[in-house]
Design an enzyme around this catalytic site. Structure first.
Site, PDB file in Angstrom:
ATOM      1  N   GLN A 135       0.900  -1.243   0.025  1.00 46.73           N
ATOM      2  CA  GLN A 135       0.008  -0.010  -0.086  1.00 46.73           C
ATOM      3  C   GLN A 135       0.851   1.268  -0.034  1.00 46.73           C
ATOM      4  OE1 GLN A 135      -2.484   0.269   3.492  1.00 46.73           O
ATOM      5  NE2 GLN A 135      -2.000   2.382   3.757  1.00 46.73           N
ATOM      6  N   SER A 138       1.860   6.741   2.552  1.00 41.08           N
ATOM      7  CA  SER A 138       2.751   8.051   3.153  1.00 41.08           C
ATOM      8  C   SER A 138       3.582   8.474   2.358  1.00 41.08           C
ATOM      9  CB  SER A 138       3.102   7.244   4.372  1.00 41.08           C
ATOM     10  OG  SER A 138       2.259   6.813   5.482  1.00 41.08           O
ATOM     11  N   SER A 170       5.457  -0.942   3.864  1.00 43.17           N
ATOM     12  CA  SER A 170       5.676  -2.261   4.401  1.00 43.17           C
ATOM     13  C   SER A 170       5.826  -3.199   3.371  1.00 43.17           C
ATOM     14  CB  SER A 170       4.493  -2.628   5.474  1.00 43.17           C
ATOM     15  OG  SER A 170       4.502  -1.951   6.389  1.00 43.17           O
ATOM     16  N   GLU A 253      -8.022  -0.902   7.243  1.00 43.15           N
ATOM     17  CA  GLU A 253      -6.895  -1.322   7.986  1.00 43.15           C
ATOM     18  C   GLU A 253      -6.941  -1.480   9.325  1.00 43.15           C
ATOM     19  OE1 GLU A 253      -4.119   2.176   7.381  1.00 43.15           O
ATOM     20  OE2 GLU A 253      -2.199   0.874   8.112  1.00 43.15           O
TER      21      GLU A 253
END
Lengths: 418, 367
Positions: A135, A138, A170, A253
């Site tokens: 994903q 950020s 991640s 999430e």
């Protein structure tokens, strides 16, 4: 109200249990029990390869992503059955860390916004672990202020050209695909100029650089985009609707993380039961007992809150912002527990060598991983804002970026701070 | 699996809420606090008209026989309005003790009158500044009489009888004693709405409840069961204290903006919400455990109790903080919640005691 299984649930549980007994990688049970807090321990075996193998085995028998519709690789199971499955999967669920983001966050977004063709192409392989997803949200300038992101997407015929940088992604280094939020219009208010895509992580111009973290691991990455081209068919939602799409991801999430969140309670309880202090067994020490009670009450509260959310889900209600409490409570608690656990052991409690420290240095991994839990996926402070504004209905803070075009919002450069 | 109350239970809750919002406003609580009456007796009678004191009492003994789940929700509503009635002492404690340990004859004599609200019962345990233990009791039993002084008997001023924890030849006993003619005097405590009394037993007639010598063990059982119901009262109170804080923070302006827009206050209220939510979920589980005689009832009850005490204490305390100086005035209602939160925190023994009970009830660690 009934906290026990119905006859149908009992039957489901027995079927799941029997299948797991026959098929689980039992040779990994011992090392896996020392996993968690950012590390998957699989002894002499490669963690990613073992994770993929277990996921594939499950998928072939219809035990992967069981709540998903069958045509997308799931089992069409109910939310309650999903809870039963994860209770039964137990220690082997620790192999699923690699897939959590893809299955828990990217998939619900794809289900809501991708074309039928794309869903049929991508979701089954996501369920079976053959393809890993990440994903890309950020950015260096858009963390807590996520909508302040700057990665640009400019339309060029049937494709979009992407330039910019993501961070804290991640698992990007293991990923085949990702969902990506970009800025397509800097001249409207910041939440309105965003658009979501999914892309092939092997695309030309994608550069993934693992970040060495404070705990020494490299779970997070920086991802750079240099004229990366994405077909318009891979757009998720309308142009300018990226924020709305992102909220789908973020709500899931909190549910994905909140549902199975680690608190550190079983670890501190195990430590207390065997540790002897100068004053006698730790389990008889009043200060220790008081903390243990407080932590148990909190972890039971989280578990029971999760159970209520599942019930609401079963009745067709949509998970709301109240699920933000899971990570908020667990993160702080985990950090407190790790600190206290190390304290109880004295200087020896600082040993991080899994061969020497108790339980493969699990407590020490927790100590060094817990600061990240309080930041990733919404900091403690952002989560409190969400609870205050969206659950309690308190007024928004005064904001300097309200109602003005993204390109006019002051930045640290404007303040001369670099 | 289904982790929510049924719509039937919710209907009872809604009915109680409507009744209390009309008949038991905080102004009524305040009149009791300021000494105009011992309790809100018309609220007590109204609750009895709805059959609520007998919610969990079997029909054979004059109750409704609806079980503990609706009773939990009734408790939550009573907690929310800080009802000035002896419901907790009479229903959660006295009724539970007799239901669990009374002889058939005692059940026949007491339960119908408790169910109808005609009699008020209470539990007399505490004797002074020191928390009671099996070895420090000074109230003693000799044959069919009880003697000695119990200090801080909740609702002692309005109770018809008390279940008294006493030292006896057998160790500790629970005994039933009528209070007519017994010297009961008012004692001032932090929450003046619970009609607290000092009761001076002087060879007062009494009879055994359960087996002599089992007093302490029976007390523990009753307290664990009552802890679930007290937890719901605490949650009701915590919820209202949080609502008050949120409402005030939205309307009160300072520095040209509503104070609720300041993150320092928002985060404080978010933490109040978190504590409340955890407590609520633990109480739900405990309600189920109580109703279904679950094997982990003691753990569930202690967990609900610890969480609920924490939540109400935090919400009541920080409600005052959000209100600032106004919150510390007699005229504002914040202190009513603060007072009640402190009473409920100690009504069954303090937080520390319940933390110990919780740890004792934990299953062994899986090392």
């Amino acid at each position: 109200m009934d906290f026990t299984d119905t006859p149908a649930e009992t039957e489901f549980r027995q079927t799941a249990r029997a299948w797991i007994q026959d098929n689980a990688p039992t040779y990994l049970a011992a090392p896996l029990s020392g996993s968690g807090f950012g590390s998957t321990r699989t002894g002499d075996f490669d963690p990613i390869a073992e994770a993929k193998k277990w996921q594939k085995t499950k998928a072939e028998a219809g035990w992967a992503c069981i709540q998903w519709p069958k045509e997308y690789g799931g089992r069409g199971a109910t939310p309650i059955e999903s809870v039963i499955w994860s209770q039964e999967e137990g220690v082997y669920s620790k192999l699923s860390g690699t897939f959590i983001i893809g299955q828990g966050m990217c998939a619900p977004t794809m289900m809501a916004y991708a074309s039928e063709e794309a869903k049929l192409r991508y979701l089954p392989k996501l369920a079976s672990g053959e393809e890993i997803w990440c994903q890309l949200f950020s950015e260096p300038h858009g963390g807590s202020d996520l909508a302040g992101l700057r990665t640009k997407a400019i339309k060029d015929g049937d494709t979009w050209v992407i330039n910019g940088q993501k961070i804290w992604t991640s698992g990007a280094q293991h990923s085949d695909y990702g969902i990506l939020i970009t800025r397509t219009d800097p001249d409207v208010a910041k939440h309105r100029g965003l658009t979501m895509f999914f892309l092939d992580m092997k695309s030309e111009g994608v550069d993934i650089r693992p970040i060495k973290q404070a705990n020494g691991d490299s779970g997070f990455n920086e991802v750079f985009f240099d004229n990366v081209r994405i077909p318009d068919a891979q757009r998720l939602g309308e142009v300018g609707d990226g924020w709305k799409v992102a909220l789908t991801t973020l709500m899931n999430e909190r549910l994905a993380i909140g549902g199975s969140i680690a608190t550190g309670f079983p670890e501190i309880q195990a430590l207390v039961s065997e540790l002897v202090l100068a004053s006698g067994p730790a389990s008889g020490d009043q200060a220790v007992r008081s903390k243990l009670a407080d932590w148990y009450a909190k972890s039971a509260g989280l578990k029971n809150t999760g159970a209520r959310a599942i019930s609401a889900l079963s009745k067709g209600e949509i998970p709301g912002p109240e699920n933000s409490i899971g990570k908020l409570v667990a993160g702080g608690m985990m950090q407190d527990i790790a600190k206290f656990a190390v304290d109880l052991q004295g200087l020896g409690g600082l040993v991080t060598d899994p061969a020497i420290a108790r339980s493969q240095a699990q407590i020490q991994a927790m100590l060094m991983r817990s600061p990240a839990v309080r930041i990733e996926g919404g900091t403690d402070q952002i989560l409190r804002n969400i609870i205050a504004e969206r659950v309690l209905g308190l007024p928004e803070d005064m904001r300097a970026d309200k109602g003005i075009a993204f390109s006019q919002i002051p930045t640290s450069q404007d303040a001369g701070a670099g | 699996m289904n982790f929510d109350f049924s719509s039937e239970d919710r209907m009872i809750q809604e009915q109680v809420r409507r009744f209390l919002s009309e008949q038991s406003p905080l102004s009524r609580h305040r009149s009791v606090m300021e000494g105009q009456s011992l309790q809100a007796s018309e609220v007590w009678r109204g609750l009895a008209d709805l059959g609520l004191q007998g919610t969990a009492i079997p029909e054979a003994y004059g109750g409704v026989g609806a079980g503990y789940l609706p009773l939990c929700l009734v408790a939550q509503e009573l907690g929310g309005v800080l009802a000035a009635v002896p419901f907790s002492s009479s229903v959660y404690l006295a009724t539970e003790a007799i239901t669990c340990f009374g002889s058939t004859e005692q059940k026949e004599r007491y339960l119908p009158k408790l169910a109808s609200g005609e009699w008020v019962g209470t539990l007399a345990v505490s004797e002074g500044p020191q928390a009671p233990s099996p070895t420090n009791l000074t109230v003693t039993r000799s044959g069919n009489t009880v003697s000695g002084k119990k200090l801080v008997v909740p609702h002692g001023l309005v109770a018809d009888f008390a279940i008294v924890l006493v030292a006896s030849d057998a160790g500790t006993d629970l005994v039933l004693a009528g209070l007519e003619g017994v010297e009961c005097s008012a004692v001032e405590i932090v929450d003046p709405t619970i009609a607290a009394a000092t009761i001076d037993f002087a060879q007062t007639h009494c009879e055994s409840l359960g087996e002599p010598g089992d007093g302490w063990a029976m007390l523990e059982t009753v307290q664990h069961r009552a802890a679930v119901l007290y937890a719901f009262e605490q949650i009701g109170g915590a919820e209202q204290a949080l609502n008050m804080a949120v409402a005030y923070a939205k309307e009160r302006f300072a520095f040209g903006r509503p104070i609720g827009s300041f993150q320092s206050l928002k985060h404080m209220m978010a933490d109040m919400y978190v504590a409340l939510k955890l407590a609520e979920s633990n109480a739900y589980y405990a309600a189920w455990a109580l109703q279904n005689h679950a094997s982990d009832l003691h753990l569930a009850a202690a967990t609900a109790r610890v969480s609920a005490t924490q939540a109400f204490q935090l919400c009541a305390r920080d409600n005052i903080q959000v209100h600032g100086g106004m919150g510390f005035t007699w005229a504002f209602d914040c202190h009513l919640f603060y007072r009640r939160s402190n009473y409920l925190a100690l009504a069954l023994g303090g937080l520390n005691e319940w933390e110990n009970k919780l740890v004792d009830a934990l299953p062994s660690a899986v090392a």
